[in-house]
Design a protein around this motif. Structure first.
Motif, PDB file in Angstrom:
ATOM      1  N   SER A   1       0.839  -1.207   0.000  1.00 31.13           N
ATOM      2  CA  SER A   1       0.000   0.000   0.000  1.00 31.13           C
ATOM      3  C   SER A   1       0.873   1.256   0.000  1.00 31.13           C
ATOM      4  N   PRO A   2       0.390   2.335  -0.630  1.00 28.46           N
ATOM      5  CA  PRO A   2       1.166   3.581  -0.705  1.00 28.46           C
ATOM      6  C   PRO A   2       0.948   4.470   0.514  1.00 28.46           C
ATOM      7  N   THR A   3       2.001   5.033   1.030  1.00 27.27           N
ATOM      8  CA  THR A   3       1.878   5.941   2.177  1.00 27.27           C
ATOM      9  C   THR A   3       2.344   7.357   1.818  1.00 27.27           C
ATOM     10  N   ARG A   4       2.661   7.576   0.536  1.00 28.11           N
ATOM     11  CA  ARG A   4       3.027   8.902   0.025  1.00 28.11           C
ATOM     12  C   ARG A   4       2.437   9.059  -1.368  1.00 28.11           C
ATOM     13  N   ALA A   5       2.145  10.312  -1.755  1.00 22.58           N
ATOM     14  CA  ALA A   5       1.614  10.555  -3.096  1.00 22.58           C
ATOM     15  C   ALA A   5       2.580  10.025  -4.162  1.00 22.58           C
ATOM     16  N   ASP A   6       3.881  10.115  -3.896  1.00 17.86           N
ATOM     17  CA  ASP A   6       4.878   9.627  -4.861  1.00 17.86           C
ATOM     18  C   ASP A   6       4.723   8.139  -5.146  1.00 17.86           C
ATOM     19  N   HIS A   7       4.346   7.387  -4.101  1.00 15.36           N
ATOM     20  CA  HIS A   7       4.149   5.937  -4.302  1.00 15.36           C
ATOM     21  C   HIS A   7       3.007   5.691  -5.293  1.00 15.36           C
ATOM     22  N   VAL A   8       1.949   6.505  -5.157  1.00 15.64           N
ATOM     23  CA  VAL A   8       0.794   6.335  -6.051  1.00 15.64           C
ATOM     24  C   VAL A   8       1.206   6.725  -7.469  1.00 15.64           C
ATOM     25  N   ARG A   9       1.965   7.816  -7.559  1.00 13.04           N
ATOM     26  CA  ARG A   9       2.422   8.302  -8.867  1.00 13.04           C
ATOM     27  C   ARG A   9       3.270   7.232  -9.553  1.00 13.04           C
ATOM     28  N   ALA A  10       4.162   6.604  -8.773  1.00 12.45           N
ATOM     29  CA  ALA A  10       5.038   5.583  -9.352  1.00 12.45           C
ATOM     30  C   ALA A  10       4.207   4.410  -9.879  1.00 12.45           C
ATOM     31  N   GLU A  11       3.113   4.106  -9.211  1.00 15.99           N
ATOM     32  CA  GLU A  11       2.342   2.922  -9.583  1.00 15.99           C
ATOM     33  C   GLU A  11       1.283   3.224 -10.655  1.00 15.99           C
ATOM     34  N   PHE A  12       0.665   4.405 -10.558  1.00 16.33           N
ATOM     35  CA  PHE A  12      -0.496   4.679 -11.415  1.00 16.33           C
ATOM     36  C   PHE A  12      -0.437   6.024 -12.128  1.00 16.33           C
ATOM     37  N   GLY A  13       0.714   6.723 -12.031  1.00 14.74           N
ATOM     38  CA  GLY A  13       0.805   8.099 -12.512  1.00 14.74           C
ATOM     39  C   GLY A  13       0.173   8.342 -13.866  1.00 14.74           C
ATOM     40  N   ASN A  14       0.325   7.383 -14.789  1.00 13.28           N
ATOM     41  CA  ASN A  14      -0.184   7.631 -16.142  1.00 13.28           C
ATOM     42  C   ASN A  14      -1.612   7.136 -16.348  1.00 13.28           C
ATOM     43  N   VAL A  15      -2.195   6.486 -15.356  1.00  8.92           N
ATOM     44  CA  VAL A  15      -3.550   5.963 -15.603  1.00  8.92           C
ATOM     45  C   VAL A  15      -4.648   6.596 -14.756  1.00  8.92           C
ATOM     46  N   ILE A  16      -4.289   7.330 -13.694  1.00  7.21           N
ATOM     47  CA  ILE A  16      -5.396   7.930 -12.955  1.00  7.21           C
ATOM     48  C   ILE A  16      -5.442   9.431 -13.150  1.00  7.21           C
ATOM     49  N   ASP A  17      -6.661   9.940 -12.943  1.00  6.85           N
ATOM     50  CA  ASP A  17      -6.946  11.302 -13.375  1.00  6.85           C
ATOM     51  C   ASP A  17      -6.339  12.352 -12.463  1.00  6.85           C
ATOM     52  N   LEU A  18      -6.282  12.090 -11.180  1.00  2.00           N
ATOM     53  CA  LEU A  18      -5.789  13.105 -10.240  1.00  2.00           C
ATOM     54  C   LEU A  18      -5.276  12.426  -8.966  1.00  2.00           C
ATOM     55  N   ILE A  19      -4.145  12.898  -8.482  1.00  2.00           N
ATOM     56  CA  ILE A  19      -3.615  12.392  -7.203  1.00  2.00           C
ATOM     57  C   ILE A  19      -3.540  13.573  -6.245  1.00  2.00           C
ATOM     58  N   LEU A  20      -4.323  13.542  -5.180  1.00  2.00           N
ATOM     59  CA  LEU A  20      -4.277  14.634  -4.206  1.00  2.00           C
ATOM     60  C   LEU A  20      -3.090  14.416  -3.275  1.00  2.00           C
ATOM     61  N   GLU A  21      -2.357  15.478  -3.032  1.00  2.00           N
ATOM     62  CA  GLU A  21      -1.154  15.405  -2.186  1.00  2.00           C
ATOM     63  C   GLU A  21      -1.573  15.561  -0.724  1.00  2.00           C
ATOM     64  N   GLY A  22      -1.024  14.728   0.163  1.00  2.00           N
ATOM     65  CA  GLY A  22      -1.395  14.858   1.579  1.00  2.00           C
ATOM     66  C   GLY A  22      -0.247  14.507   2.504  1.00  2.00           C
ATOM     67  N   GLY A  23       0.993  14.521   1.958  1.00  2.00           N
ATOM     68  CA  GLY A  23       2.147  14.220   2.798  1.00  2.00           C
ATOM     69  C   GLY A  23       2.214  12.745   3.179  1.00  2.00           C
ATOM     70  N   ASP A  24       3.075  12.434   4.152  1.00  2.00           N
ATOM     71  CA  ASP A  24       3.226  11.046   4.615  1.00  2.00           C
ATOM     72  C   ASP A  24       2.030  10.662   5.479  1.00  2.00           C
ATOM     73  N   CYS A  25       1.492   9.472   5.260  1.00  2.00           N
ATOM     74  CA  CYS A  25       0.354   9.022   6.076  1.00  2.00           C
ATOM     75  C   CYS A  25       0.791   8.869   7.528  1.00  2.00           C
ATOM     76  N   GLU A  26      -0.076   9.342   8.409  1.00  2.00           N
ATOM     77  CA  GLU A  26       0.254   9.401   9.830  1.00  2.00           C
ATOM     78  C   GLU A  26       0.319   7.989  10.469  1.00  2.00           C
ATOM     79  N   VAL A  27      -0.534   7.081  10.004  1.00  2.00           N
ATOM     80  CA  VAL A  27      -0.576   5.733  10.577  1.00  2.00           C
ATOM     81  C   VAL A  27       0.290   4.774   9.758  1.00  2.00           C
ATOM     82  N   GLY A  28       0.098   4.760   8.453  1.00  2.00           N
ATOM     83  CA  GLY A  28       0.975   3.972   7.577  1.00  2.00           C
ATOM     84  C   GLY A  28       0.559   2.527   7.373  1.00  2.00           C
ATOM     85  N   LEU A  29      -0.379   2.009   8.155  1.00  2.00           N
ATOM     86  CA  LEU A  29      -0.911   0.655   7.945  1.00  2.00           C
ATOM     87  C   LEU A  29      -2.423   0.787   7.745  1.00  2.00           C
TER      88      LEU A  29
END
Ligand code: TXA
Ligand code: MG
Length: 340
Positions: free
Chosen positions: A151-179
């Motif tokens: 699972s991704p805990t940073r916007a960059d992780h989502v970008r690396a996995e889906f950057g070219n296929v999803i419409d928008l990634i909202l930035e929210g910093g590092d997830c506070e819980v992470g699990l």
């Protein structure tokens, strides 16, 4: 930073959330941060939008999605049988890392994977809450990773996995819980934890004043977090005791990485990564660390087994699932590119 700048930034942030809500309305998929992990969100009332999530995530259609809602008052929109315990738990632990599984779903069957129950939660991240408010309806969202991966805990992780296929990634910093959230099923008479999280069984039992069971993967529940091999990096990962670590002599020490609790007491020929010694910080760091190390193509990852204590159960659960394939003697997945 002066207040004009701050106001300007706030206006920008609000505009992006407004845009995200508009895209959800059009049936598009938007990634957003929660306090646990980033989610891949779509309008929970639009079956075509839901289909997009399953397609993008490559998730089998019988694995249900969680519907993210604004709060306890929305529970009856999604289940026609909301018990008092559900209201009480939601009032106490939402917004927060708890998903409730309720019977008699009123959600579209594509969300519930054909099951009669439905998973609901209100996340605590301010961006998620603002998005829910701006959109006004439920947002179906699994973790924003391909099926079976970390699972991704940073916007960059989502970008690396889906950057070219999803419409928008909202930035929210590092997830506070992470699990991922604790999943508690209230479908039968006995409340049952389907997936452990940082909100522990003890805390839930203390609140409900009733015993809570834990599901095992063999109980046939269709929750992908319950598949034995899940949350897996490509590099073979093995859990090892501190004692074993002391005596270990790998063939290629420079190609072996060790995730150790705290700092090593003596120099080691292996690549050592000190991990936090308290469970909350460890949980927050775990997925980002696994992703980072996975990219370095070590031959193996050795992870010091965390203490067998209640507060470590969620971390241990994810590590055990991450280690499953390699512990069963399967080939590393680098070359196989398995996507579940
Ligand atoms: O922390 C979280 O829960 C994150 C954030 C984004 O909210 N979401 C998340 O979603 O982890 P996902 O889809 O990756 O995992 C949700 C788990 C899955 O294993 C799913 O099968 C299970 O919840 N689930 C959802 N609805 C269910 C139901 N009706 N019965 C049993 N399991 C259910
Ligand atoms: Mg997931």
């Amino acid at each position: 930073m002066d207040s004009e700048n701050l106001n300007g930034e706030k206006a920008d942030a609000d505009a992006i959330i407004h845009q995200a809500a508009k895209q959800l309305e059009k049936g598009e998929v938007v990634a957003f941060p929660t306090e646990t992990v980033y989610g891949l969100g779509a309008d929970a009332t639009n079956p075509h939008a839901i289909e997009n999530i399953f397609r993008i995530k490559q998730r089998p259609p019988d694995h249900p999605l969680i519907v993210h809602i604004q709060g306890p008052e929305d529970l009856p929109i999604w289940s026609s049988k909301v018990c008092n315990a559900a209201y009480a738990l939601a009032e106490r632990f939402w917004p927060g890392p708890l998903t409730l599984i309720l019977p008699e779903s009123r959600a579209h069957p594509s969300i519930t994977g054909g099951q009669t129950s439905v998973g609901l939660r209100t996340p605590r991240h301010p961006v998620a809450l603002k998005l829910l408010k701006s959109f006004g309806r439920g947002i179906a969202a699994p973790s924003a990773n391909r099926f079976g991966r970390i699972s991704p805990t940073r916007a960059d992780h989502v970008r690396a996995e889906f950057g070219n296929v999803i419409d928008l990634i909202l930035e929210g910093g590092d997830c506070e819980v992470g699990l991922e959230s604790t999943i508690l099923s209230l479908v039968s008479d006995r409340p049952t934890i389907l997936r452990p999280g940082t909100l522990t069984r003890q805390e839930l039992e203390d609140f409900l004043k009733t015993p809570i069971e834990s599901a095992t993967p063999t109980q046939g529940l269709r929750a992908s977090g319950l598949l034995e091999s899940h949350y897996a990096p490509s590099t073979p990962l093995r859990l090892v005791s501190r004692d074993e670590l002391l005596h270990l002599k790998p063939k290629n020490p420079q190609k072996t990485v060790v995730m150790r609790l705290g700092r090593p007491s003596q120099p080691s020929p292996m690549f050592e990564v000190p991990m936090p010694e308290n469970s909350r910080d460890y949980g927050k760091a775990l997925y980002a660390t696994l992703r980072q190390l996975d990219q370095r193509r070590f031959e193996q990852m050795l992870v010091e087994t965390p203490p067998a204590e209640e507060e470590w159960i969620a971390v241990l659960d994810r590590l055990t699932r991450a280690s499953h394939e390699s512990m069963n003697g399967a080939e590393p997945t680098h070359s196989r590119k398995v996507i579940r």
